[in-house]
Scaffold this motif. Structure first.
Motif, short mmCIF file in Angstrom:
data_model
loop_
_atom_site.label_atom_id
_atom_site.label_comp_id
_atom_site.label_asym_id
_atom_site.label_seq_id
_atom_site.Cartn_x
_atom_site.Cartn_y
_atom_site.Cartn_z
N ALA A 3 35.85 27.26 43.34
CA ALA A 3 35.71 26.93 41.92
C ALA A 3 36.01 28.15 41.06
CB ALA A 3 34.33 26.38 41.63
N GLN A 4 35.62 29.34 41.52
CA GLN A 4 35.85 30.55 40.74
C GLN A 4 37.32 30.96 40.75
OE1 GLN A 4 33.20 33.42 42.37
NE2 GLN A 4 31.39 32.52 41.41
N GLN A 5 38.03 30.64 41.79
CA GLN A 5 39.45 30.98 41.85
C GLN A 5 40.25 30.18 40.85
OE1 GLN A 5 40.56 30.36 45.93
NE2 GLN A 5 39.84 32.40 46.58
N ASN A 6 39.78 29.01 40.48
CA ASN A 6 40.49 28.16 39.54
C ASN A 6 40.27 28.56 38.09
OD1 ASN A 6 41.52 26.65 41.63
ND2 ASN A 6 39.84 25.17 41.59
N LEU A 7 39.36 29.51 37.84
CA LEU A 7 39.11 29.95 36.47
C LEU A 7 40.26 30.84 36.01
CD1 LEU A 7 35.32 30.91 36.63
CD2 LEU A 7 36.33 28.95 35.47
N PRO A 8 40.72 30.64 34.81
CA PRO A 8 41.81 31.49 34.31
C PRO A 8 41.32 32.93 34.13
CG PRO A 8 41.16 29.85 32.65
CD PRO A 8 40.36 29.60 33.87
N GLY A 9 42.04 33.90 34.63
CA GLY A 9 41.72 35.32 34.50
C GLY A 9 40.74 35.84 35.53
N ALA A 10 40.22 34.99 36.42
CA ALA A 10 39.25 35.43 37.42
C ALA A 10 39.88 36.44 38.37
CB ALA A 10 38.69 34.24 38.19
N LYS A 11 41.13 36.18 38.76
CA LYS A 11 41.81 37.07 39.69
C LYS A 11 42.07 38.43 39.05
CE LYS A 11 45.54 37.07 43.04
NZ LYS A 11 46.61 36.33 43.64
N ALA A 12 42.45 38.45 37.82
CA ALA A 12 42.72 39.71 37.10
C ALA A 12 41.42 40.51 36.93
CB ALA A 12 43.36 39.42 35.75
N ALA A 13 40.34 39.83 36.63
CA ALA A 13 39.05 40.52 36.45
C ALA A 13 38.59 41.13 37.77
CB ALA A 13 38.00 39.55 35.92
N LEU A 14 38.77 40.40 38.87
CA LEU A 14 38.38 40.90 40.18
C LEU A 14 39.21 42.12 40.56
CD1 LEU A 14 36.63 40.54 42.68
CD2 LEU A 14 38.38 39.03 43.60
N VAL A 15 40.51 42.07 40.31
CA VAL A 15 41.39 43.19 40.62
C VAL A 15 41.00 44.40 39.77
CG1 VAL A 15 43.79 44.02 40.48
CG2 VAL A 15 43.31 41.77 41.45
N ALA A 16 40.72 44.22 38.50
CA ALA A 16 40.35 45.33 37.61
C ALA A 16 39.04 45.95 38.08
CB ALA A 16 40.22 44.83 36.18
N PHE A 17 38.07 45.13 38.50
CA PHE A 17 36.79 45.64 38.99
C PHE A 17 36.99 46.49 40.23
CE2 PHE A 17 33.13 45.14 41.83
CZ PHE A 17 32.16 45.76 41.06
N VAL A 18 37.75 45.98 41.21
CA VAL A 18 37.98 46.70 42.46
C VAL A 18 38.71 48.01 42.20
CG1 VAL A 18 39.22 46.60 44.68
CG2 VAL A 18 37.90 44.64 43.89
N LEU A 19 39.73 48.00 41.34
CA LEU A 19 40.46 49.22 41.02
C LEU A 19 39.54 50.25 40.33
CD1 LEU A 19 43.95 47.92 39.84
CD2 LEU A 19 43.43 49.25 41.88
N THR A 20 38.68 49.78 39.47
CA THR A 20 37.75 50.68 38.77
C THR A 20 36.84 51.37 39.77
OG1 THR A 20 37.79 49.31 36.79
CG2 THR A 20 35.94 50.82 37.01
N VAL A 21 36.29 50.61 40.70
CA VAL A 21 35.41 51.18 41.70
C VAL A 21 36.17 52.11 42.63
CG1 VAL A 21 33.92 50.63 43.66
CG2 VAL A 21 33.77 49.27 41.57
N LEU A 22 37.34 51.68 43.12
CA LEU A 22 38.10 52.48 44.07
C LEU A 22 38.67 53.75 43.45
CD1 LEU A 22 40.04 49.75 46.08
CD2 LEU A 22 38.08 51.10 46.84
N LEU A 23 39.13 53.68 42.24
CA LEU A 23 39.75 54.84 41.60
C LEU A 23 38.72 55.75 40.91
CD1 LEU A 23 42.94 53.17 40.13
CD2 LEU A 23 42.76 54.58 42.19
N GLY A 24 37.50 55.27 40.78
CA GLY A 24 36.45 56.09 40.20
C GLY A 24 36.45 56.12 38.68
N ALA A 25 37.19 55.25 38.05
CA ALA A 25 37.18 55.21 36.58
C ALA A 25 35.79 54.77 36.14
CB ALA A 25 38.24 54.25 36.07
N GLY A 26 35.21 55.50 35.23
CA GLY A 26 33.86 55.17 34.77
C GLY A 26 32.78 55.75 35.66
N ALA A 27 33.15 56.57 36.64
CA ALA A 27 32.18 57.12 37.57
C ALA A 27 31.19 58.06 36.88
CB ALA A 27 32.90 57.85 38.70
#
Length: 157
Positions: A3-27
């Motif tokens: 159900a969450q995959q069908n939400l518009p922008g859910a995939k982009a938000a997930l990718v942005a979150f993972v990149l933020t954590v992995l790259l340390g932005a906002g650390a």
């Protein structure tokens, strides 16, 4: 999860979150929230004995034309002095109470009262009693004792 995959922008938000954590932005801000600390220094000291209540005086009538002062809130005194003054004036010399006692009979002609009032007749007298006792000293005042009978009688206020 479907159900969450069908939400518009859910995939982009997930990718942005993972990149933020992995790259340390906002650390820095995230780390600052978790590393806030403060130090405090506390010094504690305690006296061997707690101070007693302040010395006080209790006035009662008698015997005769005198008053009886009772020293309260201290152990038995080892030395006592009394000074007198016309109400609002300046205290005269202290007179030693003998024998030493917590109960003192004060007459209109004792403990320097005649010297402190001078020619003033039937006015008010203040007394300051100082006592030494095991472990300390204390002082208390009794204000406004009334002189009557041409300064021959003393009464509590």
């Amino acid at each position: 999860m479907k159900a969450q995959q069908n939400l518009p922008g859910a995939k982009a938000a997930l990718v942005a979150f993972v990149l933020t954590v992995l790259l340390g932005a906002g650390a820095t801000s995230a780390a600052a929230l978790w590393q806030q600390s403060a130090t405090a220094t506390l010094a504690v000291s305690a006296a061997a004995d707690w101070p007693a209540a302040a010395m006080s005086l209790h006035c009662t009538a008698g015997p005769g034309d005198s008053v009886t002062l009772t020293i309260q809130n201290i152990p038995a005194p080892t030395a006592v002095t009394i000074a007198s003054r016309t109400s609002g004036g300046t205290y005269g010399s202290s007179v030693t109470v003998s024998p030493t006692s917590a109960t003192i009979v004060v007459g209109a002609t004792t403990y320097g009262i005649p010297e402190s009032v001078g020619s003033t007749k039937n006015g008010k007298v203040d007394l300051r009693v100082s006592a030494t006792y095991t472990g300390g000293t204390g002082t208390a005042e009794l204000l406004g004792l009334q002189l009557t009978g041409n300064n021959t009688k003393l009464a509590c206020q």
